[in-house]
Design a protein around this motif. Structure first.
Motif, PDB file in Angstrom:
ATOM      1  N   HIS A   6     -98.664   9.941 -37.667  1.00 30.73           N
ATOM      2  CA  HIS A   6    -100.050   9.730 -37.227  1.00 30.73           C
ATOM      3  C   HIS A   6    -100.825  11.048 -37.291  1.00 30.73           C
ATOM      4  CE1 HIS A   6    -103.393   7.899 -35.142  1.00 30.73           C
ATOM      5  NE2 HIS A   6    -103.346   8.843 -34.225  1.00 30.73           N
ATOM      6  N   LEU A   7    -100.208  12.130 -36.844  1.00 38.39           N
ATOM      7  CA  LEU A   7    -100.838  13.444 -36.929  1.00 38.39           C
ATOM      8  C   LEU A   7    -101.127  13.807 -38.381  1.00 38.39           C
ATOM      9  CD1 LEU A   7    -101.655  16.269 -35.823  1.00 38.39           C
ATOM     10  CD2 LEU A   7     -99.240  16.884 -35.990  1.00 38.39           C
ATOM     11  N   ALA A   8    -100.179  13.562 -39.261  1.00 42.44           N
ATOM     12  CA  ALA A   8    -100.353  13.892 -40.676  1.00 42.44           C
ATOM     13  C   ALA A   8    -101.473  13.073 -41.317  1.00 42.44           C
ATOM     14  CB  ALA A   8     -99.044  13.675 -41.430  1.00 42.44           C
ATOM     15  N   GLU A   9    -101.641  11.843 -40.891  1.00 42.02           N
ATOM     16  CA  GLU A   9    -102.723  11.020 -41.438  1.00 42.02           C
ATOM     17  C   GLU A   9    -104.091  11.484 -40.945  1.00 42.02           C
ATOM     18  OE1 GLU A   9    -102.392   8.946 -43.910  1.00 42.02           O
ATOM     19  OE2 GLU A   9    -100.206   9.090 -43.886  1.00 42.02           O
ATOM     20  N   ARG A  10    -104.155  12.052 -39.746  1.00 44.32           N
ATOM     21  CA  ARG A  10    -105.427  12.586 -39.216  1.00 44.32           C
ATOM     22  C   ARG A  10    -105.735  13.972 -39.768  1.00 44.32           C
ATOM     23  NH1 ARG A  10    -103.189  11.946 -33.953  1.00 44.32           N
ATOM     24  NH2 ARG A  10    -103.616  14.150 -33.746  1.00 44.32           N
ATOM     25  N   TYR A  11    -104.736  14.638 -40.296  1.00 47.32           N
ATOM     26  CA  TYR A  11    -104.839  16.028 -40.741  1.00 47.32           C
ATOM     27  C   TYR A  11    -106.047  16.308 -41.643  1.00 47.32           C
ATOM     28  CZ  TYR A  11    -103.412  20.386 -43.013  1.00 47.32           C
ATOM     29  OH  TYR A  11    -103.375  21.654 -43.518  1.00 47.32           O
ATOM     30  N   PRO A  12    -106.332  15.495 -42.671  1.00 47.26           N
ATOM     31  CA  PRO A  12    -107.462  15.819 -43.557  1.00 47.26           C
ATOM     32  C   PRO A  12    -108.821  15.882 -42.848  1.00 47.26           C
ATOM     33  CG  PRO A  12    -106.072  14.149 -44.562  1.00 47.26           C
ATOM     34  CD  PRO A  12    -105.598  14.321 -43.141  1.00 47.26           C
ATOM     35  N   GLN A  13    -108.971  15.185 -41.728  1.00 47.64           N
ATOM     36  CA  GLN A  13    -110.246  15.202 -41.010  1.00 47.64           C
ATOM     37  C   GLN A  13    -110.386  16.391 -40.063  1.00 47.64           C
ATOM     38  OE1 GLN A  13    -108.432  12.045 -41.130  1.00 47.64           O
ATOM     39  NE2 GLN A  13    -109.657  11.742 -42.973  1.00 47.64           N
ATOM     40  N   LEU A  14    -109.324  17.151 -39.861  1.00 43.25           N
ATOM     41  CA  LEU A  14    -109.374  18.296 -38.953  1.00 43.25           C
ATOM     42  C   LEU A  14    -110.114  19.460 -39.598  1.00 43.25           C
ATOM     43  CD1 LEU A  14    -105.675  18.313 -37.667  1.00 43.25           C
ATOM     44  CD2 LEU A  14    -107.691  17.437 -36.470  1.00 43.25           C
ATOM     45  N   PRO A  15    -110.782  20.280 -38.774  1.00 46.83           N
ATOM     46  CA  PRO A  15    -111.399  21.493 -39.314  1.00 46.83           C
ATOM     47  C   PRO A  15    -110.305  22.439 -39.837  1.00 46.83           C
ATOM     48  CG  PRO A  15    -111.986  21.163 -36.985  1.00 46.83           C
ATOM     49  CD  PRO A  15    -111.018  20.097 -37.357  1.00 46.83           C
ATOM     50  N   PRO A  16    -110.645  23.321 -40.766  1.00 46.89           N
ATOM     51  CA  PRO A  16    -109.637  24.206 -41.375  1.00 46.89           C
ATOM     52  C   PRO A  16    -108.801  25.004 -40.373  1.00 46.89           C
ATOM     53  CG  PRO A  16    -111.698  24.361 -42.570  1.00 46.89           C
ATOM     54  CD  PRO A  16    -111.967  23.501 -41.361  1.00 46.89           C
TER      55      PRO A  16
ATOM     56  N   SER B 263     -97.401   8.648 -47.027  1.00 52.43           N
ATOM     57  CA  SER B 263     -98.353   8.948 -48.097  1.00 52.43           C
ATOM     58  C   SER B 263     -98.047  10.345 -48.651  1.00 52.43           C
ATOM     59  CB  SER B 263     -99.781   8.914 -47.557  1.00 52.43           C
ATOM     60  OG  SER B 263    -100.004  10.016 -46.690  1.00 52.43           O
ATOM     61  N   PRO B 264     -98.449  10.614 -49.886  1.00 54.19           N
ATOM     62  CA  PRO B 264     -98.222  11.963 -50.435  1.00 54.19           C
ATOM     63  C   PRO B 264     -98.840  13.057 -49.560  1.00 54.19           C
ATOM     64  CG  PRO B 264     -98.852  10.461 -52.185  1.00 54.19           C
ATOM     65  CD  PRO B 264     -99.019   9.707 -50.891  1.00 54.19           C
ATOM     66  N   GLY B 265    -100.010  12.785 -48.999  1.00 59.32           N
ATOM     67  CA  GLY B 265    -100.646  13.773 -48.121  1.00 59.32           C
ATOM     68  C   GLY B 265     -99.835  14.030 -46.864  1.00 59.32           C
ATOM     69  N   ALA B 266     -99.312  12.954 -46.263  1.00 58.95           N
ATOM     70  CA  ALA B 266     -98.489  13.104 -45.055  1.00 58.95           C
ATOM     71  C   ALA B 266     -97.208  13.862 -45.378  1.00 58.95           C
ATOM     72  CB  ALA B 266     -98.176  11.731 -44.459  1.00 58.95           C
ATOM     73  N   ARG B 267     -96.597  13.558 -46.528  1.00 57.55           N
ATOM     74  CA  ARG B 267     -95.378  14.286 -46.917  1.00 57.55           C
ATOM     75  C   ARG B 267     -95.673  15.768 -47.107  1.00 57.55           C
ATOM     76  NH1 ARG B 267     -94.311   9.652 -50.295  1.00 57.55           N
ATOM     77  NH2 ARG B 267     -94.939  10.894 -52.086  1.00 57.55           N
ATOM     78  N   ALA B 268     -96.844  16.096 -47.643  1.00 58.33           N
ATOM     79  CA  ALA B 268     -97.195  17.509 -47.840  1.00 58.33           C
ATOM     80  C   ALA B 268     -97.329  18.223 -46.496  1.00 58.33           C
ATOM     81  CB  ALA B 268     -98.498  17.626 -48.647  1.00 58.33           C
ATOM     82  N   VAL B 269     -98.001  17.580 -45.538  1.00 54.66           N
ATOM     83  CA  VAL B 269     -98.186  18.193 -44.216  1.00 54.66           C
ATOM     84  C   VAL B 269     -96.848  18.328 -43.492  1.00 54.66           C
ATOM     85  CG1 VAL B 269     -99.222  17.854 -41.925  1.00 54.66           C
ATOM     86  CG2 VAL B 269    -100.555  17.360 -43.976  1.00 54.66           C
ATOM     87  N   LEU B 270     -96.012  17.320 -43.621  1.00 50.01           N
ATOM     88  CA  LEU B 270     -94.740  17.280 -42.885  1.00 50.01           C
ATOM     89  C   LEU B 270     -93.574  17.861 -43.678  1.00 50.01           C
ATOM     90  CD1 LEU B 270     -95.174  13.693 -41.418  1.00 50.01           C
ATOM     91  CD2 LEU B 270     -95.538  15.871 -40.238  1.00 50.01           C
ATOM     92  N   ALA B 271     -93.841  18.478 -44.811  1.00 46.95           N
ATOM     93  CA  ALA B 271     -92.784  19.005 -45.685  1.00 46.95           C
ATOM     94  C   ALA B 271     -91.738  19.851 -44.960  1.00 46.95           C
ATOM     95  CB  ALA B 271     -93.403  19.786 -46.845  1.00 46.95           C
ATOM     96  N   PRO B 272     -92.104  20.697 -43.988  1.00 46.10           N
ATOM     97  CA  PRO B 272     -91.056  21.472 -43.305  1.00 46.10           C
ATOM     98  C   PRO B 272     -90.015  20.601 -42.599  1.00 46.10           C
ATOM     99  CG  PRO B 272     -93.220  22.416 -42.853  1.00 46.10           C
ATOM    100  CD  PRO B 272     -93.449  21.101 -43.552  1.00 46.10           C
ATOM    101  N   LEU B 273     -90.370  19.353 -42.328  1.00 44.72           N
ATOM    102  CA  LEU B 273     -89.454  18.443 -41.630  1.00 44.72           C
ATOM    103  C   LEU B 273     -88.732  17.476 -42.563  1.00 44.72           C
ATOM    104  CD1 LEU B 273     -91.853  17.618 -38.673  1.00 44.72           C
ATOM    105  CD2 LEU B 273     -89.741  18.952 -38.519  1.00 44.72           C
TER     106      LEU B 273
END
Length: 132
Positions: A54-64, A27-37
């Motif tokens: 899986h971590l990247a998909e959970r990322y939006p629900q994590l606290p800042p 997903s675009p969100g997962a690519r943004a989180v994982l961009a360094p890789l």
């Protein structure tokens, strides 16, 4: 080994044969989180890709504060060589197998040696407490 045992062995091994995931299928969100890789994505094994996506998909629900920690750790992970990653995994496995009191001692020793600021994790946030 009879057919049933071979079939059971094959079924137990299936997670090891997980399909690699194409960078573009994230997903675009997962690519943004994982961009360094991004440049290394194709060389990661399927299990690592799955864990990271899986971590990247959970990322939006994590606290800042946890999001910041995930971004920082992914950035550091991206700079490690394959042998450094393997060593980090081995160290983590050894750490997980330690009794809780030895883990606490190891964490405190690491913090003293690296002076990395306030403690993190479940009990983090306040000043360091030697009696924990």
């Amino acid at each position: 080994m009879d057919c049933r045992h071979q079939l059971i062995a094959l079924l137990l091994a299936l997670p090891a044969f997980a399909c690699a995931q194409e960078w573009g299928s994230l997903s675009p969100g997962a690519r943004a989180v994982l961009a360094p890789l991004a440049s290394q994505w194709g060389s990661l094994d399927a299990e690592e890709q799955q864990r990271l996506s899986h971590l990247a998909e959970r990322y939006p629900q994590l606290p800042p504060e946890k999001q910041a920690r995930v971004r920082e750790r992914i950035g550091r992970w991206a700079t490690l060589s394959p042998s450094e990653r393997a060593r980090a995994r081995e160290n983590y496995q050894r750490f997980k197998e330690m009794p809780p009191d030895q883990r606490r001692d190891a964490i405190e020793r690491y913090r003293r040696e690296h002076d990395d600021g306030p403690p993190r994790g479940r009990h983090g946030g306040g000043p360091r407490d030697k009696d924990r």
